[in-house]
Design an enzyme around this catalytic site. Structure first.
Site, PDB file in Angstrom:
ATOM      1  CE  LYS A  34      38.840  -5.676 -18.328  1.00 59.75           C
ATOM      2  NZ  LYS A  34      38.090  -5.068 -19.450  1.00 59.75           N
TER       3      LYS A  34
ATOM      4  CB  SER B  51      40.744  -3.626 -21.854  1.00 58.78           C
ATOM      5  OG  SER B  51      39.379  -3.711 -21.469  1.00 58.78           O
TER       6      SER B  51
ATOM      7  CB  SER C 222      37.155  -4.587 -23.537  1.00 57.60           C
ATOM      8  OG  SER C 222      38.051  -3.553 -23.829  1.00 57.60           O
TER       9      SER C 222
HETATM   10  N1  GLN Z   1      39.587  -0.693 -27.326  1.00 57.80           N
HETATM   11  C1  GLN Z   1      38.593   0.197 -26.806  1.00 57.80           C
HETATM   12  C2  GLN Z   1      39.233   1.318 -26.020  1.00 57.80           C
HETATM   13  O1  GLN Z   1      40.412   1.290 -25.876  1.00 57.80           O
HETATM   14  C3  GLN Z   1      37.606  -0.567 -25.980  1.00 57.80           C
HETATM   15  C4  GLN Z   1      37.988  -0.771 -24.582  1.00 57.80           C
HETATM   16  C5  GLN Z   1      36.914  -1.443 -23.795  1.00 57.80           C
HETATM   17  O2  GLN Z   1      35.963  -1.987 -24.356  1.00 57.80           O
HETATM   18  N2  GLN Z   1      37.044  -1.395 -22.477  1.00 57.80           N
HETATM   19  O3  GLN Z   1      38.556   2.193 -25.559  1.00 57.80           O
END
Ligand code: GLN
Length: 485
Positions: A84, A159, A183
């Site tokens: 990532k 994400s 994410s």
């Molecule tokens: N969807 C969550 C956010 O937008 C989690 C994001 C993540 O785990 N990096 O904060």
């Protein structure tokens, strides 16, 4: 014989090793065909932001040299891996899905990257993600969304949508992602692969670009539980470069995958199933039946503080993000906007560089930390976080593992939620509690909807019990056929 593109798509870590040992293909053959396949498949999903052929071939050559010399190249020998793009790679551009870092070339490797290469892994590219890992759909990337490999008009989740899609498409055997509030698990669920978020501190965060430091985890993706566990094993363990990394020894995860889950007590938290009358709910309940069929004892439990989790998370995460993102000021790292004065330069750099979601979170976070509001919001949220962790502690005195849905729905349509941030935040309800408590949690494929969209089941265990989580997930995986594309 050399590895073909189609063979890359179906290989597991173990099969890569068998192929190398039997001289069916070399690590360089495999790296090259994985790269070719990934490049050809990328227009379908936009999973990769960049390919790293030089680095891949160099790592693969090292593996081939060691094999030829009769040395052990390590547990990930020759395995094509995607990383990532919030995890830094020396000399290889790392953008965090942001315009601000469009040209940023890190001068060092993240510890997880160093370790996976030391284990023989071959990094083929960097994957797309929501900007600074903020999002649940990958639509916040400055470089376009990642399309779901199962349905091109749907999101891959976020994400870490790029890593999940890459593994689902088979362009990488395993991948690294990051999880702050779901994410890794949510995109794994949406793309039909295994996604693992280990205990906070299990994997060093050195070189993981900070979003919300007390919640950030590096996690792993695989098409099988064993593969995701093997990647975790290679990158886990204490690291002097991250004071929050744990000293706890890392067990041999593969040795735990014995299928023996008879008599395990599984808790179903009432709060996660209320109002889940949907195809997702039906699939999860079928999964629970499968666990019962394996000899597990199913009990209803309660995690009463769950109702505060979304509010608590979005206060703590935005507070920490507003502080962490202050470093992108145009002086270091970033593309700098021209301006007359220093403060104008800061303003223009940040104004042009950050996308809407990052700006929203910087404002929210600055607000909850500001004088007069700190006690009412930030401090209160920290206290609620302790209650959420305490709920889990009490539950694990009664049960060995907890099973829940990962997301209220399967992958939604691109554009469906992007203009309603609150609705997007609410869809994180089942995943953020695990991060707030810092416990291991994962998504394992549990079937598909009538429309053919994958659905994942979440398994959570107590701190540092990744081994128990993998044992249960792997026994489940044997019983319920996964979601191969
Ligand atoms: N969807 C969550 C956010 O937008 C989690 C994001 C993540 O785990 N990096 O904060």
């Amino acid at each position: 014989m050399s590895a073909t593109a189609s063979s890359v798509a179906s290989l597991t870590v173990e099969q890569v090793r068998k192929g190398l040992d039997a001289r069916e293909f070399s690590a360089v053959d495999l790296a090259q065909s994985a790269l070719e396949f990934a490049q050809a498949a990328n227009p379908k999903t936009n999973a990769y932001l960049l390919f790293s052929p030089e680095r891949a071939v160099e790592a693969a050559k090292r593996v081939d040299r060691m094999l030829a010399a009769g040395e052990d190249p390590g547990p990930l020998a020759g395995v094509p891996i995607a990383v990532k793009d919030v995890i830094v790679t020396k000399g290889v551009r790392t953008t965090c899905g942001s315009r601000l870092l469009e040209r940023y070339i890190p001068p060092y490797d993240a510890t997880a990257v160093t370790r996976l290469e030391r284990a023989g892994g071959v990094i083929i590219g960097k994957t797309n993600c929501d900007e600074f890992a903020m999002g649940s759909s990958n639509e916040n990337s400055a470089f376009g969304p990642v399309r779901n490999p199962w349905a091109a008009d749907r999101v891959s989740g976020g994400s870490s949508g790029g890593s999940a899609a890459a593994v689902a498409q088979g362009t990488a055997v395993v991948a690294l992602g990051s999880d702050t509030g779901g994410s890794v698990r949510q995109p794994a669920s949406f793309c039909g692969v295994v996604g693992v978020t280990p205990t906070y501190g299990r994997v060093s965060r050195y070189g993981l670009v900070a979003f919300a430091s007390s919640l950030d985890h590096i996690g792993t993706f695989g098409r099988t539980v064993a593969d995701a566990a093997l990647l975790l094993q290679a990158v886990a363990g204490r690291d002097e470069c991250d004071a929050t990394s744990a000293f706890a020894p890392v067990p041999d995860y593969r040795a735990q995958l014995d299928g023996n889950v008879r008599g395990l007590k599984i808790g179903l938290p009432r709060e996660y199933f209320e109002g889940l009358a949907s195809e997702t709910g039906d699939l999860i309940m079928k999964g629970v039946d499968a666990l019962r069929g394996l000899g597990c004892e199913i009990r209803e439990i309660s995690l009463p503080a769950t109702k505060y989790a979304v509010a608590c998370y979005y206060i703590i995460a935005t507070a920490e993000a507003s502080s962490n993102l202050a470093r992108y000021d145009g002086v270091r790292y970033t593309t700098r906007a021209e301006a007359e004065t220093l403060s104008d330069m800061y303003r223009s750099t940040r104004g042009a560089g950050f996308g809407a979601e990052c700006k929203r979170r910087i404002m929210l976070g600055t607000y909850v930390l500001s004088h007069g509001y700190y006690d009412a919001y930030y401090l209160k949220a920290q206290k609620v976080r302790a209650l959420i962790a305490d709920d889990f502690r009490k539950a694990f005195a009664e049960v060995d593992a907890i099973v829940t849905p990962v997301s209220p729905s399967p992958a939604f349509k691109i554009g469906e939620k992007i203009d309603d941030p609150l609705e997007m935040y609410l869809s994180d309800i089942y995943t953020i509690t695990g991060d707030l408590a810092g416990i291991p949690c994962m998504s394992v494929p549990c079937g598909k909807t009538a429309a053919g969209l994958p659905v994942g089941m979440q398994i959570l265990t107590k701190h540092f019990d990744e081994a128990g989580m993998f044992r249960l997930a792997e026994a489940f995986e044997r019983r319920v056929v996964g979601c191969g594309l």
